[in-house]
Motif scaffolding. Structure first.
Motif, PDB file in Angstrom:
ATOM      1  N   THR A 158      15.590 -21.597 -73.014  1.00  0.00           N
ATOM      2  CA  THR A 158      14.548 -22.113 -72.796  1.00  0.00           C
ATOM      3  C   THR A 158      14.038 -22.209 -71.911  1.00  0.00           C
ATOM      4  OG1 THR A 158      15.511 -24.177 -74.272  1.00  0.00           O
ATOM      5  CG2 THR A 158      13.054 -24.166 -72.964  1.00  0.00           C
ATOM      6  N   HIS A 159      12.554 -22.108 -71.581  1.00  0.00           N
ATOM      7  CA  HIS A 159      11.849 -22.024 -70.498  1.00  0.00           C
ATOM      8  C   HIS A 159      12.076 -20.729 -69.671  1.00  0.00           C
ATOM      9  CE1 HIS A 159       9.484 -25.152 -70.870  1.00  0.00           C
ATOM     10  NE2 HIS A 159      11.062 -25.845 -71.151  1.00  0.00           N
ATOM     11  N   SER A 160      13.172 -19.521 -69.549  1.00  0.00           N
ATOM     12  CA  SER A 160      13.566 -18.606 -69.298  1.00  0.00           C
ATOM     13  C   SER A 160      12.031 -17.388 -68.705  1.00  0.00           C
ATOM     14  CB  SER A 160      14.412 -17.319 -69.554  1.00  0.00           C
ATOM     15  OG  SER A 160      14.231 -17.215 -70.919  1.00  0.00           O
ATOM     16  N   GLY A 161      11.256 -16.816 -70.154  1.00  0.00           N
ATOM     17  CA  GLY A 161       9.861 -16.238 -69.945  1.00  0.00           C
ATOM     18  C   GLY A 161       9.133 -17.099 -70.124  1.00  0.00           C
ATOM     19  N   ASP A 162       9.266 -18.479 -69.226  1.00  0.00           N
ATOM     20  CA  ASP A 162       7.855 -18.877 -68.452  1.00  0.00           C
ATOM     21  C   ASP A 162       7.021 -18.030 -68.050  1.00  0.00           C
ATOM     22  OD1 ASP A 162       7.967 -21.031 -70.445  1.00  0.00           O
ATOM     23  OD2 ASP A 162       9.132 -22.283 -68.648  1.00  0.00           O
ATOM     24  N   TRP A 163       6.935 -17.145 -67.315  1.00  0.00           N
ATOM     25  CA  TRP A 163       6.266 -16.176 -66.451  1.00  0.00           C
ATOM     26  C   TRP A 163       5.325 -15.211 -67.907  1.00  0.00           C
ATOM     27  CZ3 TRP A 163       7.092 -11.003 -67.295  1.00  0.00           C
ATOM     28  CH2 TRP A 163       8.040 -10.294 -67.675  1.00  0.00           C
ATOM     29  N   ARG A 208      11.880 -16.400 -51.982  1.00  0.00           N
ATOM     30  CA  ARG A 208      11.720 -16.559 -53.301  1.00  0.00           C
ATOM     31  C   ARG A 208      12.145 -19.017 -53.054  1.00  0.00           C
ATOM     32  NH1 ARG A 208      16.744 -14.466 -56.720  1.00  0.00           N
ATOM     33  NH2 ARG A 208      17.841 -15.608 -55.513  1.00  0.00           N
ATOM     34  N   HIS A 209      13.491 -19.359 -51.985  1.00  0.00           N
ATOM     35  CA  HIS A 209      13.588 -20.431 -52.237  1.00  0.00           C
ATOM     36  C   HIS A 209      12.833 -21.096 -51.511  1.00  0.00           C
ATOM     37  CE1 HIS A 209      15.653 -23.566 -49.884  1.00  0.00           C
ATOM     38  NE2 HIS A 209      16.416 -23.857 -51.202  1.00  0.00           N
ATOM     39  N   SER A 210      12.009 -20.893 -49.892  1.00  0.00           N
ATOM     40  CA  SER A 210      11.439 -21.036 -49.817  1.00  0.00           C
ATOM     41  C   SER A 210       9.310 -21.265 -50.859  1.00  0.00           C
ATOM     42  CB  SER A 210      10.780 -20.234 -48.365  1.00  0.00           C
ATOM     43  OG  SER A 210       9.319 -20.662 -47.917  1.00  0.00           O
ATOM     44  N   ALA A 211       9.189 -19.976 -51.375  1.00  0.00           N
ATOM     45  CA  ALA A 211       8.234 -20.414 -52.458  1.00  0.00           C
ATOM     46  C   ALA A 211       8.760 -21.581 -53.299  1.00  0.00           C
ATOM     47  CB  ALA A 211       8.188 -18.874 -53.342  1.00  0.00           C
ATOM     48  N   LEU A 212       9.977 -21.683 -54.165  1.00  0.00           N
ATOM     49  CA  LEU A 212       9.952 -22.376 -55.356  1.00  0.00           C
ATOM     50  C   LEU A 212      10.416 -23.898 -54.467  1.00  0.00           C
ATOM     51  CD1 LEU A 212      13.133 -21.093 -56.856  1.00  0.00           C
ATOM     52  CD2 LEU A 212      11.305 -21.403 -57.606  1.00  0.00           C
ATOM     53  N   ASN A 213      10.135 -23.917 -53.325  1.00  0.00           N
ATOM     54  CA  ASN A 213      10.361 -25.093 -51.552  1.00  0.00           C
ATOM     55  C   ASN A 213       8.784 -25.879 -51.915  1.00  0.00           C
ATOM     56  OD1 ASN A 213      11.599 -27.603 -51.397  1.00  0.00           O
ATOM     57  ND2 ASN A 213      11.516 -26.929 -49.171  1.00  0.00           N
ATOM     58  N   ASP A 214       8.287 -24.628 -51.209  1.00  0.00           N
ATOM     59  CA  ASP A 214       6.904 -25.640 -51.823  1.00  0.00           C
ATOM     60  C   ASP A 214       5.685 -25.593 -53.305  1.00  0.00           C
ATOM     61  OD1 ASP A 214       6.454 -24.685 -49.075  1.00  0.00           O
ATOM     62  OD2 ASP A 214       6.042 -22.478 -49.537  1.00  0.00           O
ATOM     63  N   ILE A 215       6.035 -24.746 -54.109  1.00  0.00           N
ATOM     64  CA  ILE A 215       5.534 -25.421 -55.108  1.00  0.00           C
ATOM     65  C   ILE A 215       6.168 -27.080 -55.772  1.00  0.00           C
ATOM     66  CG2 ILE A 215       5.669 -24.555 -57.548  1.00  0.00           C
ATOM     67  CD1 ILE A 215       6.242 -21.875 -57.014  1.00  0.00           C
ATOM     68  N   ARG A 257       4.373 -21.361 -62.802  1.00  0.00           N
ATOM     69  CA  ARG A 257       4.272 -21.371 -61.412  1.00  0.00           C
ATOM     70  C   ARG A 257       5.608 -21.071 -60.749  1.00  0.00           C
ATOM     71  NH1 ARG A 257       0.449 -24.483 -61.039  1.00  0.00           N
ATOM     72  NH2 ARG A 257       0.936 -26.853 -60.724  1.00  0.00           N
ATOM     73  N   LEU A 258       6.862 -22.036 -60.931  1.00  0.00           N
ATOM     74  CA  LEU A 258       8.540 -21.833 -60.381  1.00  0.00           C
ATOM     75  C   LEU A 258       8.500 -20.575 -60.612  1.00  0.00           C
ATOM     76  CD1 LEU A 258       9.249 -25.157 -61.329  1.00  0.00           C
ATOM     77  CD2 LEU A 258       8.907 -23.996 -59.034  1.00  0.00           C
ATOM     78  N   SER A 259       8.416 -20.510 -62.182  1.00  0.00           N
ATOM     79  CA  SER A 259       9.102 -18.760 -63.362  1.00  0.00           C
ATOM     80  C   SER A 259       8.566 -17.531 -62.533  1.00  0.00           C
ATOM     81  CB  SER A 259       8.865 -18.946 -65.038  1.00  0.00           C
ATOM     82  OG  SER A 259       9.466 -17.882 -65.321  1.00  0.00           O
ATOM     83  N   VAL A 260       7.366 -17.511 -62.079  1.00  0.00           N
ATOM     84  CA  VAL A 260       6.573 -16.758 -61.485  1.00  0.00           C
ATOM     85  C   VAL A 260       6.995 -16.365 -60.126  1.00  0.00           C
ATOM     86  CG1 VAL A 260       4.441 -15.862 -59.926  1.00  0.00           C
ATOM     87  CG2 VAL A 260       4.451 -16.606 -62.987  1.00  0.00           C
ATOM     88  N   ALA A 261       7.177 -17.107 -59.131  1.00  0.00           N
ATOM     89  CA  ALA A 261       7.722 -17.556 -57.456  1.00  0.00           C
ATOM     90  C   ALA A 261       9.368 -16.609 -58.046  1.00  0.00           C
ATOM     91  CB  ALA A 261       7.850 -18.474 -57.191  1.00  0.00           C
ATOM     92  N   ILE A 262       9.829 -16.818 -59.214  1.00  0.00           N
ATOM     93  CA  ILE A 262      11.662 -16.370 -59.148  1.00  0.00           C
ATOM     94  C   ILE A 262      11.352 -15.432 -59.440  1.00  0.00           C
ATOM     95  CG2 ILE A 262      13.543 -16.285 -60.632  1.00  0.00           C
ATOM     96  CD1 ILE A 262      12.998 -19.758 -61.343  1.00  0.00           C
ATOM     97  N   GLN A 263      10.551 -14.590 -60.292  1.00  0.00           N
ATOM     98  CA  GLN A 263      10.099 -13.277 -60.757  1.00  0.00           C
ATOM     99  C   GLN A 263       9.907 -12.303 -58.810  1.00  0.00           C
ATOM    100  OE1 GLN A 263      11.172 -11.864 -63.002  1.00  0.00           O
ATOM    101  NE2 GLN A 263      11.395 -14.353 -63.996  1.00  0.00           N
TER     102      GLN A 263
END
Length: 604
Positions: free
Chosen positions: A369-374, A435-442, A571-577
């Motif tokens: 679930t949600h792995s393809g949100d990007w 990646r860690h910083s982007a997720l934390n900011d979101i 937004r989180l999924s895009v940041a991970i990619q």
């Protein structure tokens, strides 16, 4: 619309020699219907809305052409949402007086069928009475189906264009499984072939969205539901071009396994570019089931028990593709219920035939679930959801297991194969920190938007220790306690995780979340410890996902937008990619990394 096509097709398949079908077309029908007839029809059939319609149509409408004002006192107004309804109410009495045993009217497309003599009388009556409501037959576009024009003894239809039954269509759908079906499908194949050369001119993210939502299954959905197309060779040709388009757009080479996965729905681990060959039987079976009652009401009594040849043919095709027990009752009316067993069959095949534990772990992760949100993210720059070409290419390659780069030696000295996944867990990875910083900011920004005051990386939260979570709320989150969150992104494909991720979905994320809770156990008395654990391939820890959904719900309460949870997950999924791209390409020689970083710094 589908019911009309099904009914007309069944009637045509069982058409006696002395029967005919006619398709009638009116000249400029919507702009020509008399408004007094419209008002009278509304007053008679729907008096409750008559005052509103009267206020809109009782007086001539002023149309502006530059500085010139034109008065319009005929037809329903263009752009009026009630226009189709008002037109249909005016046309209904005209159709009701016909004696043909088959009577179908979809707005201004009228189809009549029955004994040729009766149909001819109805045509003459419509030609005469149509003038009373302001509509005139367009003789050049009217069609006669069922017998050669030269043998028609009725002058009412002698001027109609003759169409052989094998070439007949209705409302854009074929009425036979021979020439008309082939012509309709070949036209779609030719159209896609033309578009194929245009897609590379677009940015990858834009092209992928257009391909998935406008150019693949959507352009054939109506035909597939209205006609039994299963097994038609044109569908295979269409799918072959789709495969070429997707490979071209993503700049990814796909073998048969990768294409099979890509053609699955996004929630099933695919890219969402559905194969029409697979969808065709499900679409037709669902449509016939959902329209059965309406079709019977359209057809004469003598045809209620006639076997629909397309049903048996489509059901056999459905079973040959992996279907077992056919849906019944309300489920049989839903295309997704017919499609699901075929999708599950392909999923099981991919997982059971995976070459090794790495590929099995990848498949289990991307099917979560949600792995393809990007893939659901719209290419919106202002919302931070637009992905550049490199991000889309690498994200798709990681999802499908295709090559990302040539084999080389990482800057850490390790060998990197063509999958490029070494960088996801490399200690010298260039993308893990960003990646860690982007997720934390979101997450931090989402909390602020939800009117939950929060601060990042607080000092002195744990007395006598240098430990500090990624952030804490300054007001209670639940049960009177503030929230302390900490982001962690374990690699699904890391060698240390493969023994568990290849057998259990989300095992790496769950383990990472457990370790985070242990790390900050001394804060449990004063804070709610919330690890935000999501794997590199997008699999969420269950508690972390509940937190994100709760945060999305609070955002909805503030903004009123019910899509906040979906947008936050995207937004989180895009940041991970984006982080994955930096990590994978970070194993390349430094000058290439510098080039890529420079490209990322360029304004969109």
């Amino acid at each position: 619309m589908e019911a009309a096509v099904h009914a007309c097709r069944i009637y045509l398949e069982n058409l006696p020699p002395d029967h005919s079908i006619v398709k009638l077309d009116f000249k400029n029908a919507f702009n020509s219907v008399r408004r007094d007839v419209v008002l009278e029809s509304v007053f008679t059939t729907m008096p409750t809305i008559y005052p509103f319609v009267f206020s809109a149509y009782a007086e001539p409408t002023a149309l502006l052409f530059g500085s010139t004002v034109l008065k319009s006192d005929e037809g329903v107004q263009q752009g009026d949402p009630m226009g189709p309804l008002l037109f249909s109410l005016a046309l209904q009495p005209l159709i009701s007086t016909c004696n043909s045993e088959l009577k179908i009217a979809y707005l201004d497309d009228v189809t009549l069928g029955g004994p040729a003599a009766i149909v001819a009388k109805d045509v003459a009556q419509i030609r005469k009475d149509g003038l009373k409501v302001g509509m005139v037959l367009n003789e050049a576009k009217c069609e006669l189906i069922g017998q050669p024009a030269c043998t028609v003894p009725y002058p009412e239809m002698i001027s109609f264009k003759h169409v052989e039954a094998s070439h007949a269509t209705l409302l854009g759908a074929p009425l036979s499984r021979s020439e008309s079906q082939n012509e309709c499908l070949q036209a779609k194949v030719a159209s896609l072939q033309l578009v194929k050369s245009k897609l590379p001119l677009l940015r990858t993210h834009d092209a992928l969205v257009i391909l998935r939502n406008s150019l693949c299954l959507p352009v054939l959905q109506h035909i597939l539901r209205a006609s039994a197309c299963a097994g038609h060779q044109a569908l295979s040709a269409f799918d072959d071009i789709l495969r070429q388009c997707l490979s071209q757009v993503l700049n990814v080479h796909m073998d048969d396994r990768a294409w099979l996965q890509a053609s699955l729905p996004i929630k099933a681990g695919g890219i969402g570019i559905r194969r029409t060959v697979q969808v065709a039987p499900s679409a037709f079976l669902a449509s016939r089931s959902s329209t059965k009652t309406l079709v019977e009401s359209i057809l004469p009594q003598r045809l209620h028990t006639v076997l629909d040849q397309g049903l048996d043919f489509s059901l056999i095709s459905w079973k040959n593709m992996g279907g077992f027990t056919a849906p019944v009752g309300e489920d049989s009316r839903q295309q997704s219920k017919w499609d699901m067993p075929l999708v599950e069959y392909d999923k099981d095949f991919l997982i059971n035939s995976a070459a090794d534990s790495r590929n099995k772990a990848r498949l289990l992760a991307v099917m979560s679930t949600h792995s393809g949100d990007w893939l659901h993210a719209a290419p919106l720059t202002a919302a931070g959801l637009r992905m550049d070409d490199a991000v889309v290419r690498v994200a798709a390659s990681l999802r499908l297991g295709t090559s990302i780069c040539a084999a080389h030696i990482c800057q850490c000295g390790s060998s990197v194969d063509t999958s490029g996944t070494h960088g996801l867990s490399c200690s010298a990875s260039a993308g893990r920190i960003s990646r860690h910083s982007a997720l934390n900011d979101i997450i931090h920004r989402a909390l602020i938007r939800a009117q939950v005051n929060a601060t990042k990386e607080p000092l002195g939260l744990v007395p006598g220790s240098g430990l500090r979570p990624d952030g804490v709320t300054l007001i209670p989150w639940s049960t009177g306690k503030c929230l302390a969150w900490d982001v962690t992104v374990p690699d699904t494909l890391a060698s240390s995780h493969l023994p568990t991720t290849s057998t259990l979905v989300g095992a790496a994320a769950s383990n990472a979340a457990r370790l985070k809770r242990q790390k900050y156990a001394m804060l449990e008395s004063s804070h709610i410890i919330m690890p935000v654990a999501v794997e590199t391939l997008g699999t969420w820890d269950a508690d972390s996902l509940r937190f994100i959904r709760d945060l999305g719900r609070r955002l909805t309460l503030v903004t009123g937008d019910r899509h906040e949870t979906s947008f936050l997950l995207q937004r989180l999924s895009v940041a991970i990619q984006r982080g994955n791209v930096a990590a994978c390409l970070g194993s390349l020689p430094s000058y290439v990394v510098d080039y890529i970083n420079d490209a990322h710094d360029c304004p969109l």
